[in-house]
Motif scaffolding. Structure first.
Motif, short mmCIF file in Angstrom:
data_model
loop_
_atom_site.label_atom_id
_atom_site.label_comp_id
_atom_site.label_asym_id
_atom_site.label_seq_id
_atom_site.Cartn_x
_atom_site.Cartn_y
_atom_site.Cartn_z
N LYS A 117 -0.26 2.43 2.25
CA LYS A 117 -1.45 3.21 1.95
C LYS A 117 -2.77 2.67 3.04
O LYS A 117 -3.43 3.78 3.72
CB LYS A 117 -2.17 3.03 0.54
CG LYS A 117 -1.23 3.94 -0.45
CD LYS A 117 -1.70 3.78 -1.71
CE LYS A 117 -0.79 4.43 -2.78
NZ LYS A 117 -1.18 4.43 -4.07
N VAL A 118 -3.03 1.45 3.37
CA VAL A 118 -4.09 1.12 3.98
C VAL A 118 -3.77 1.48 5.59
O VAL A 118 -4.55 1.89 6.21
CB VAL A 118 -4.15 -0.24 3.97
CG1 VAL A 118 -5.09 -0.78 5.10
CG2 VAL A 118 -4.71 -0.78 2.60
N TRP A 119 -2.24 1.42 6.03
CA TRP A 119 -2.08 1.77 7.09
C TRP A 119 -2.17 3.34 7.53
O TRP A 119 -2.70 3.68 8.43
CB TRP A 119 -0.51 1.47 7.71
CG TRP A 119 -0.13 2.17 8.60
CD1 TRP A 119 1.03 3.14 8.81
CD2 TRP A 119 -0.29 2.11 10.09
NE1 TRP A 119 0.91 3.55 9.98
CE2 TRP A 119 0.36 2.94 10.86
CE3 TRP A 119 -1.31 1.07 10.79
CZ2 TRP A 119 0.37 2.91 12.33
CZ3 TRP A 119 -1.53 1.14 11.96
CH2 TRP A 119 -0.57 2.07 12.97
N GLY A 166 -4.10 -11.18 -14.59
CA GLY A 166 -4.06 -10.38 -15.73
C GLY A 166 -5.14 -9.07 -15.70
O GLY A 166 -4.79 -8.20 -16.53
N TYR A 167 -6.08 -9.07 -14.96
CA TYR A 167 -7.00 -7.85 -14.99
C TYR A 167 -6.79 -7.13 -13.62
O TYR A 167 -7.09 -5.85 -13.83
CB TYR A 167 -8.48 -8.65 -15.04
CG TYR A 167 -8.50 -9.40 -16.39
CD1 TYR A 167 -8.97 -8.33 -17.35
CD2 TYR A 167 -8.68 -10.60 -16.40
CE1 TYR A 167 -9.29 -9.00 -18.60
CE2 TYR A 167 -8.91 -11.22 -17.52
CZ TYR A 167 -9.31 -10.42 -18.64
OH TYR A 167 -9.45 -11.13 -19.83
N VAL A 168 -6.21 -7.70 -12.65
CA VAL A 168 -6.13 -6.85 -11.31
C VAL A 168 -4.68 -7.13 -10.87
O VAL A 168 -4.00 -8.19 -11.14
CB VAL A 168 -7.11 -7.33 -10.30
CG1 VAL A 168 -8.40 -6.86 -10.75
CG2 VAL A 168 -7.15 -8.49 -9.78
N LYS A 169 -4.29 -6.29 -10.04
CA LYS A 169 -2.69 -6.35 -9.23
C LYS A 169 -2.79 -5.66 -7.96
O LYS A 169 -3.83 -4.77 -7.94
CB LYS A 169 -1.66 -5.97 -10.39
CG LYS A 169 -1.96 -4.29 -10.43
CD LYS A 169 -0.59 -3.92 -11.59
CE LYS A 169 -0.58 -2.43 -11.76
NZ LYS A 169 0.34 -2.28 -12.40
N ILE A 170 -2.23 -5.91 -7.30
CA ILE A 170 -1.78 -5.28 -5.86
C ILE A 170 -1.06 -3.97 -6.19
O ILE A 170 -0.04 -4.02 -6.87
CB ILE A 170 -1.35 -6.10 -4.83
CG1 ILE A 170 -1.46 -5.30 -3.67
CG2 ILE A 170 0.07 -6.59 -5.02
CD1 ILE A 170 -1.20 -6.35 -2.31
N ASP A 171 -1.66 -3.03 -5.62
CA ASP A 171 -0.59 -1.81 -5.60
C ASP A 171 0.56 -1.84 -4.85
O ASP A 171 0.69 -2.64 -3.73
CB ASP A 171 -1.61 -0.62 -4.82
CG ASP A 171 -0.92 0.82 -4.84
OD1 ASP A 171 0.55 1.22 -4.84
OD2 ASP A 171 -1.64 1.88 -5.03
N ASN A 172 1.61 -1.24 -5.38
CA ASN A 172 3.24 -1.52 -4.94
C ASN A 172 3.19 -1.05 -3.29
O ASN A 172 3.81 -1.39 -2.59
CB ASN A 172 4.06 -0.80 -5.77
CG ASN A 172 4.37 -1.64 -7.09
OD1 ASN A 172 3.93 -2.82 -7.18
ND2 ASN A 172 4.76 -0.87 -8.13
N LEU A 194 -13.20 1.07 6.11
CA LEU A 194 -13.30 2.34 5.58
C LEU A 194 -11.71 2.49 4.94
O LEU A 194 -11.46 3.09 3.88
CB LEU A 194 -13.70 3.57 6.27
CG LEU A 194 -15.25 3.42 6.76
CD1 LEU A 194 -15.51 4.56 7.68
CD2 LEU A 194 -16.00 3.59 5.50
N ALA A 195 -10.76 2.25 5.61
CA ALA A 195 -9.23 2.21 5.28
C ALA A 195 -9.00 1.64 3.96
O ALA A 195 -8.27 2.25 3.08
CB ALA A 195 -8.22 2.06 6.52
N ILE A 196 -9.38 0.37 3.92
CA ILE A 196 -9.22 -0.58 2.83
C ILE A 196 -9.80 0.17 1.48
O ILE A 196 -9.34 0.27 0.61
CB ILE A 196 -9.37 -1.92 3.07
CG1 ILE A 196 -8.44 -2.48 4.12
CG2 ILE A 196 -9.28 -2.85 1.89
CD1 ILE A 196 -8.91 -3.77 4.89
N SER A 197 -10.93 0.50 1.96
CA SER A 197 -12.06 0.89 0.56
C SER A 197 -11.40 2.22 0.14
O SER A 197 -11.45 2.47 -1.24
CB SER A 197 -13.28 0.99 1.12
OG SER A 197 -13.83 -0.06 1.72
N MET A 198 -10.88 3.11 1.07
CA MET A 198 -10.15 4.31 0.53
C MET A 198 -8.89 4.00 0.09
O MET A 198 -8.42 4.78 -1.06
CB MET A 198 -10.19 5.28 1.54
CG MET A 198 -11.49 5.66 2.30
SD MET A 198 -11.40 6.53 3.80
CE MET A 198 -10.49 8.04 3.30
N ALA A 199 -8.07 3.15 0.52
CA ALA A 199 -6.70 3.08 -0.22
C ALA A 199 -6.78 2.38 -1.20
O ALA A 199 -5.77 2.54 -2.09
CB ALA A 199 -5.90 2.22 1.05
#
Length: 197
Positions: free
Chosen positions: A45-47, A34-40, A79-84
């Motif tokens: 984006k990570v790739w 209810g507070y967080v969700k995964i970006d569709n 870094l990729a995950i942090s940026m995405a």
């Protein structure tokens, strides 16, 4: 991850996504329903970020055959995950705590990077013919619980892992991305684990 294959490799990424990244994301989604969700578009984006960082690292810093060492590969993932930012916080949780920042993405990023690093290390230990069986056992044991972090009195304030998470957050937030510096930190954590293990 059986060996240091040439990256960026989409099939390797797909395995890492399924085995490490997605399960870590789901932990936070389930814990904070209810507070967080995964970006569709999280996976893509990570790739994309990983591909850009990995290619930049090879083309700009390396003079080799195109293979990055384990620390640089892990740094690129971190870094990729942090940026995405694959985890999105709801407006409700953000408006309730405007003076805070949430580090779900940075925690997923660090866990992923350390998991990748340990997988490489275990494979290297297993295949290193210069190591005797006793040394292989000692090193395998040192990494059996993953990467170790410094604790007091080596850390003067706060917890090392939380300080590292904050560093990752501000590195991305302020646009101070440095693959080599991140790889160097991961290298030092590997050395610390080898010595303290």
């Amino acid at each position: 991850m059986e060996n240091e294959e040439i990256h960026p490799d989409k099939s390797s990424f797909d395995i890492i996504w399924v085995k490490i990244i997605e399960p870590e994301i789901k932990k936070y989604i389930n814990a904070y329903t209810g507070y967080v969700k995964i970006d569709n578009d999280a996976k893509e984006k990570v790739w994309e970020q990983y591909f850009v960082l990995n290619t930049l690292c090879k083309n700009h810093y390396m003079k080799t055959n195109g293979k990055l060492d384990r620390h640089k590969v892990a740094a690129c993932y971190l870094l990729a995950i942090s940026m995405a930012k694959p985890i999105i916080c709801s407006d409700e949780i953000l408006s309730d705590t405007p003076q805070y920042y949430f580090t779900f993405n940075e925690r997923v990023a660090l866990t992923t990077a350390l998991s990748i690093l340990v997988a490489y290390i275990r494979n290297i230990i297993k295949n290193d013919t210069s190591l005797c069986d006793d040394e292989k056992k000692r090193l395998t044991s040192a990494f059996s619980q993953g990467i170790k972090f410094p604790v007091p009195p080596l850390v003067n304030h706060g917890e090392y892992v939380n300080n590292f998470i904050s560093e990752i957050h501000y590195t991305v937030e302020e646009g101070n991305i440095n693959i080599l510096a991140t790889a160097h930190e991961l290298y030092l954590l590997e050395v610390f684990t080898r010595v303290m293990g």
